[in-house]
Design an enzyme around this catalytic site. Sequence first.
Site, PDB file in Angstrom:
ATOM      1  N   ASP A 161     -13.888  -1.571   3.036  1.00  0.00           N
ATOM      2  CA  ASP A 161     -12.589  -1.777   4.525  1.00  0.00           C
ATOM      3  C   ASP A 161     -13.500  -1.271   5.538  1.00  0.00           C
ATOM      4  O   ASP A 161     -14.356  -2.216   5.964  1.00  0.00           O
ATOM      5  CB  ASP A 161     -11.941  -0.962   3.652  1.00  0.00           C
ATOM      6  CG  ASP A 161     -10.171  -0.895   4.612  1.00  0.00           C
ATOM      7  OD1 ASP A 161     -10.654  -1.191   6.223  1.00  0.00           O
ATOM      8  OD2 ASP A 161      -9.508   0.090   4.745  1.00  0.00           O
ATOM      9  N   LYS A 164      -9.413  -6.551   8.066  1.00  0.00           N
ATOM     10  CA  LYS A 164      -8.779  -6.035   8.651  1.00  0.00           C
ATOM     11  C   LYS A 164      -8.725  -6.809  10.432  1.00  0.00           C
ATOM     12  O   LYS A 164     -10.027  -6.505  11.058  1.00  0.00           O
ATOM     13  CB  LYS A 164      -8.675  -5.061   8.883  1.00  0.00           C
ATOM     14  CG  LYS A 164      -8.097  -4.341   8.032  1.00  0.00           C
ATOM     15  CD  LYS A 164      -7.848  -2.729   8.243  1.00  0.00           C
ATOM     16  CE  LYS A 164      -7.433  -1.864   6.761  1.00  0.00           C
ATOM     17  NZ  LYS A 164      -6.733  -0.301   6.400  1.00  0.00           N
ATOM     18  N   GLY A 202      -3.687  -4.193   6.292  1.00  0.00           N
ATOM     19  CA  GLY A 202      -2.897  -3.295   7.050  1.00  0.00           C
ATOM     20  C   GLY A 202      -3.339  -1.659   8.131  1.00  0.00           C
ATOM     21  O   GLY A 202      -4.119  -1.654   7.719  1.00  0.00           O
ATOM     22  N   LYS A 241      -3.057   4.839  -2.876  1.00  0.00           N
ATOM     23  CA  LYS A 241      -3.976   5.710  -1.429  1.00  0.00           C
ATOM     24  C   LYS A 241      -4.344   6.685  -2.881  1.00  0.00           C
ATOM     25  O   LYS A 241      -3.552   7.705  -3.651  1.00  0.00           O
ATOM     26  CB  LYS A 241      -3.434   6.320  -0.315  1.00  0.00           C
ATOM     27  CG  LYS A 241      -2.938   5.412   0.355  1.00  0.00           C
ATOM     28  CD  LYS A 241      -4.204   4.367   0.823  1.00  0.00           C
ATOM     29  CE  LYS A 241      -3.911   4.246   2.095  1.00  0.00           C
ATOM     30  NZ  LYS A 241      -5.030   3.121   2.332  1.00  0.00           N
ATOM     31  N   GLU A 297     -10.915   0.115  -3.083  1.00  0.00           N
ATOM     32  CA  GLU A 297     -11.091   0.155  -2.114  1.00  0.00           C
ATOM     33  C   GLU A 297     -11.799   1.656  -1.205  1.00  0.00           C
ATOM     34  O   GLU A 297     -11.253   2.492  -1.492  1.00  0.00           O
ATOM     35  CB  GLU A 297     -10.124   0.049  -1.311  1.00  0.00           C
ATOM     36  CG  GLU A 297     -10.467  -0.768  -0.178  1.00  0.00           C
ATOM     37  CD  GLU A 297      -8.592  -0.680   0.560  1.00  0.00           C
ATOM     38  OE1 GLU A 297      -8.307  -1.651  -0.161  1.00  0.00           O
ATOM     39  OE2 GLU A 297      -8.122  -0.687   2.186  1.00  0.00           O
ATOM     40  N   SER A 355       0.756  -1.422   0.169  1.00  0.00           N
ATOM     41  CA  SER A 355       0.156  -0.071  -0.178  1.00  0.00           C
ATOM     42  C   SER A 355       0.864   1.420   0.098  1.00  0.00           C
ATOM     43  O   SER A 355       1.669   1.326   1.281  1.00  0.00           O
ATOM     44  CB  SER A 355      -1.096   0.316   0.877  1.00  0.00           C
ATOM     45  OG  SER A 355      -1.858   1.421   1.435  1.00  0.00           O
ATOM     46  N   LYS A 410      -1.143  -1.641  -3.994  1.00  0.00           N
ATOM     47  CA  LYS A 410      -2.326  -0.472  -4.593  1.00  0.00           C
ATOM     48  C   LYS A 410      -1.483   1.555  -4.181  1.00  0.00           C
ATOM     49  O   LYS A 410      -0.851   1.419  -3.244  1.00  0.00           O
ATOM     50  CB  LYS A 410      -3.352  -0.775  -2.757  1.00  0.00           C
ATOM     51  CG  LYS A 410      -3.334   0.159  -1.790  1.00  0.00           C
ATOM     52  CD  LYS A 410      -4.217  -0.931  -1.246  1.00  0.00           C
ATOM     53  CE  LYS A 410      -4.835  -0.030   0.255  1.00  0.00           C
ATOM     54  NZ  LYS A 410      -4.937  -0.724   1.548  1.00  0.00           N
ATOM     55  N   ASP A 437      -6.763   2.874  -3.284  1.00  0.00           N
ATOM     56  CA  ASP A 437      -8.285   3.243  -2.106  1.00  0.00           C
ATOM     57  C   ASP A 437      -8.150   4.794  -1.718  1.00  0.00           C
ATOM     58  O   ASP A 437      -7.119   5.506  -1.164  1.00  0.00           O
ATOM     59  CB  ASP A 437      -7.119   2.564  -0.706  1.00  0.00           C
ATOM     60  CG  ASP A 437      -7.307   2.392   0.149  1.00  0.00           C
ATOM     61  OD1 ASP A 437      -8.587   2.731   0.868  1.00  0.00           O
ATOM     62  OD2 ASP A 437      -7.523   2.540   0.842  1.00  0.00           O
TER      63      ASP A 437
END
Length: 369
Positions: free
Chosen positions: A239, A263, A291, A164, A214, A136, A162, A189
Amino acid sequence: MKINSIELIEINLPLVHFFETSFGRTYERRIILVRVVDADGAEGWGEITCGESPGYSDEWTDSAWVTAEKILAPMVVGQEVESAANVWSLMKWARGHRMAKAGIETACWDLEAKKLGVPLWRHLGGVNQTIECGVSIGIQDNIPQLLDKIRVEVEAGYKRIKIKISPSWDYDVLKAVRAEFGDILLMGDANSAYTLDDIEKLKSLDEFGLMMLEQPLPHDDIIDHAKLQAQIKTPVCLDEPIKSPEDARKAIELKSGQIINLKNGRVGGHSQSKMVEQICRESGMPVWCGGMLESGIGRAHNIAISTLAGYTMPGDVSASKRYWHEDIIEPAVEVSNDGTITAPEAPGIGFDVDQRRIEKATTRRVLIN
Ligand code: OSB
Ligand code: MG
């Protein structure tokens, strides 16, 4: 096993590189470690995975500390627990605070697996000793900096990237990433940075063939996500709103998305993760392990749970050195050049906890007994 004491230890660990999401930037983690000790003097370790502020979830370091110390630990200390799988129910009376609960609950799983002399991943019912890893990558100051970061991880062998995203860091950024790296497994995400009013923008991201998008919409939503999913091709991954097995069931029923980022902390620990994993597996909904910028202890728990059959996509479980100059476990978590981690054979989490390094980083501790 009879739980004699629970110790909370707060450590401060500077990140190797800042981590930026749509809700803010983190330079240094304030992590609460949990050490449980039973009547035989055996110990287990867990980690409370909340952030330093209530930006991702309502729990944060100081709220989790007081809740674990004053409410949750006293519910477990002095109890004769039949198995770690029952620890959740001892704390059930308290609503919410799932990350704080998970810190205690996962420590009890480590303790139990150590007493049985089995690796935690096997004790949890894991089947895939080797797990696939993704990374990420946070929002950067500019696109070239992001491309440099992605190059490092692609060359390291990670299976999927991934990044952000946010309304000011999305279309052009993804376009640049695709232009530079072709058809790598790529996802975005948003950490809840959009609303249904942004539907045209979100539709436009379909052209990038993302593996998934995400959490585009609000943190507590599973209704608008269903409306969005009906209108975009990219699979939606949930998420933030999936905090329990019931939430997972409802999201599946409503078709709020096609994938769940599972998670451990967010759902309340290993027994809850196992229930979410089972519901999703039986419904054909893939999950992967998310994570929370964990230290080695939380990371080791993530590795263990990722070995369950339903975790069928690469997780955000990556090498210690991406986060820490020096991790608090020995050896550090390493990822092989084919982008995988093999869960250790040693009992419990399977890594040694380095008490000297923890001592050095400790800012406060409290013993509940
Ligand atoms: O949304 O998955 C998230 C980190 C902090 C809070 C929320 C998230 C994340 C990550 C990082 O994406 C995952 C990791 O590498 O630990
Ligand atoms: Mg996320």
